[in-house]
Design an enzyme around this catalytic site. Structure first.
Site, PDB file in Angstrom:
ATOM      1  N   GLU A 153      -3.719  -3.526  -4.991  1.00  0.00           N
ATOM      2  CA  GLU A 153      -4.894  -2.652  -5.047  1.00  0.00           C
ATOM      3  C   GLU A 153      -4.487  -1.191  -5.144  1.00  0.00           C
ATOM      4  OE1 GLU A 153      -4.888  -3.459  -0.504  1.00  0.00           O
ATOM      5  OE2 GLU A 153      -3.695  -3.980  -2.248  1.00  0.00           O
ATOM      6  N   GLY A 156       0.811  -1.201   0.000  1.00  0.00           N
ATOM      7  CA  GLY A 156       0.000   0.000   0.000  1.00  0.00           C
ATOM      8  C   GLY A 156       0.847   1.254   0.000  1.00  0.00           C
TER       9      GLY A 156
END
Length: 478
Positions: A280, A257
């Site tokens: 993501e 992240g």
């Protein structure tokens, strides 16, 4: 010609009136024959060009559900206009559904408690207080499952508020920095209001939306919010070094992240080869590795040679890097985070952080005790996907600094009362602090306690040993 002036080709006023009337009658019950849900399919219609206030005055009503795009694509002017219109019209019971959003969320202010109720699918700082005070809600959910909420009609948006890049010569805009669950919300929304911003980078993959699917278009040229760029602390740099030198192999696919620890890991990979990114979200740290030839994505069997992401928050350098860059594919979150898809990637290495880890390996990531802080996000999706890696080389990693800023241990005898377990003790393989690497896979409870105490801060190890004995009725042992 202005951005809005280029939105669509010329359509005769008579034809547009006919189309508008047909669409107006079809909006409550769209079918393939009246309105295709495929956002890349051009339609014979064009958006109405309005100000943010005018657009919301046209469509906002009491009792509706509003979806808002998040992360760097948060349409702040539209959300502010929604708040003003709702207050001015004395409206009630409007549900605002979103993932992490940026800037101040005016609609969660105490004076708006009967007008709007925020529903977070992943919380940001701007709504934590209102959730804690009972004025807002949060849904615990894996990131990969969020699109199901829209497709299964559990959440039915009346209005979607989004931010897009200006259309190209074919009329295609881009969702830019945030695809995630946005596409699933859009195809199930009755009305789409888009903020058209030349600062929004044009990204590819599932980000494309034809301008004819937009009902109301609003021009905006605000800069996107920026994060990152802060140098890592000494502890974070050490964590990055430990992971980079010991757990990341050449040819690995990385998920990480935003934040100092992911950036610290990336900074230690300058001598690695053929790395891939399937995450993501990703941060500005990937740019240097791409330029050095370290990130090639060439070992992937699918999306070979391309970075795969779903949303991002970074700085202008990151936004410039992804703009019009076919090397980057922005795809829907139910694909990017799908555990099976993740398990197929070569040497999948998932690096995530958390609030605290107990001595048996339970991980709390979404709350501080009973106080909700964020959400499940993609942590469990990727931790499990890496563990299930079909090539047997996956590495699920939890990375944390051993102490809080107050000097309290993040490795604890028991999680705080009410703390949420995002990753169970069976999910967790590696826990890395600046003190070292603990491998918990296949370990008994007392072996796990031993490994975790070794990577706890030295100031707390004696206390943890005593507490471990009290809990397990035996001393931690290798």
């Amino acid at each position: 010609m202005s951005v809005i002036g280029k939105l669509v080709p010329n359509v005769s006023s008579r034809n547009f009136s006919r189309i508008s009337a047909a669409l107006s009658s079809a909006k409550s019950n769209r079918t393939y024959f009246t309105y295709t849900q495929e956002l890349s399919q051009p339609l014979d219609r064009k958006p109405e060009i309005l100000t943010a206030k005018e657009a919301l005055e046209k469509c906002l009503k009491s009792g509706q559900t509003v979806f808002a795009q998040g992360a760097a694509a948060t349409p702040v002017p539209l959300l502010n206009a929604m708040t003003d219109v709702g207050k001015a019209g004395s409206m009630k019971d409007i549900k605002v559904v979103h993932m992490h959003t940026e800037k101040e969320a005016a609609y969660v202010a105490p004076e708006c408690k009967d007008i709007f109720r925020s529903v977070s699918l992943f919380m940001a700082a701007n709504v934590r207080q209102s959730v804690a005070e009972g004025r807002s809600d949060a849904i615990p959910i894996f990131l990969q499952d969020i699109p199901k909420l829209f497709h299964r009609k559990i959440i039915r948006p009346d209005i979607a508020l989004i931010q897009v890049s200006p259309p190209d010569s074919h009329g295609y805009c881009s969702l830019g920095t945030s695809v995630d669950c946005v596409r699933s919300a859009l195809v199930n929304s009755k009305i789409i209001v888009a903020q058209v911003n030349p600062n929004m980078p044009r990204t590819f993959g599932d980000a494309i939306i034809h301008v004819s699917h937009i009902d109301y278009a609003v021009h905006d040229d605000s800069p996107l919010p920026e994060h990152g760029g802060k140098p890592p602390s000494a502890e974070e740099a050490k964590i990055g070094q430990l992971i980079g030198e010991n757990l990341v192999e050449d040819g690995a696919t990385l998920q990480m992240g935003i934040g100092s620890i992911p950036d610290a890991v990336l900074s230690c990979l300058k001598n690695h080869k053929d790395l891939g990114i399937h995450s993501e979200m990703f941060s500005v740290g990937v740019i240097d590795l791409v330029n050095r030839g370290c990130i090639t994505n060439n070992k992937k069997k699918f999306h070979k040679g391309r970075i795969v992401g779903s949303f991002m928050v970074g700085n202008k350098a990151l936004y410039d890097f992804v703009d019009n860059n076919p090397f980057v594919e922005m795809l829907e979150i139910d694909y990017v985070n799908n555990t099976h898809v993740v398990s197929l990637l070569p040497c999948m290495t998932a690096i995530n952080s958390c609030m605290e880890v107990d001595i048996t390996g339970q991980v709390c990531s979404d709350s501080i005790g009973t106080r909700m802080y964020s959400g499940f996000g993609g942590q469990t999706d990727f931790i499990r996907g890496a563990a299930e890696s079909v090539d047997g080389r996956g590495k699920p990693i939890i990375a944390i600094v051993s102490n809080t800023r107050r000097g309290e241990s993040k490795i604890v005898p028991m999680l705080k009362p009410g703390a949420g377990v995002v990753c169970t003790r069976a999910h967790v393989n590696y826990v890395v602090t600046e003190q070292g690497i603990a491998n918990l896979f296949g370990k008994t409870l007392r072996q796990r306690a031993y490994e975790l105490i070794k990577v706890a801060h030295p100031d707390h190890r004696e206390w943890l040993e005593k507490e471990a004995f009290a809990r397990l009725k035996c001393m931690p042992a290798p």
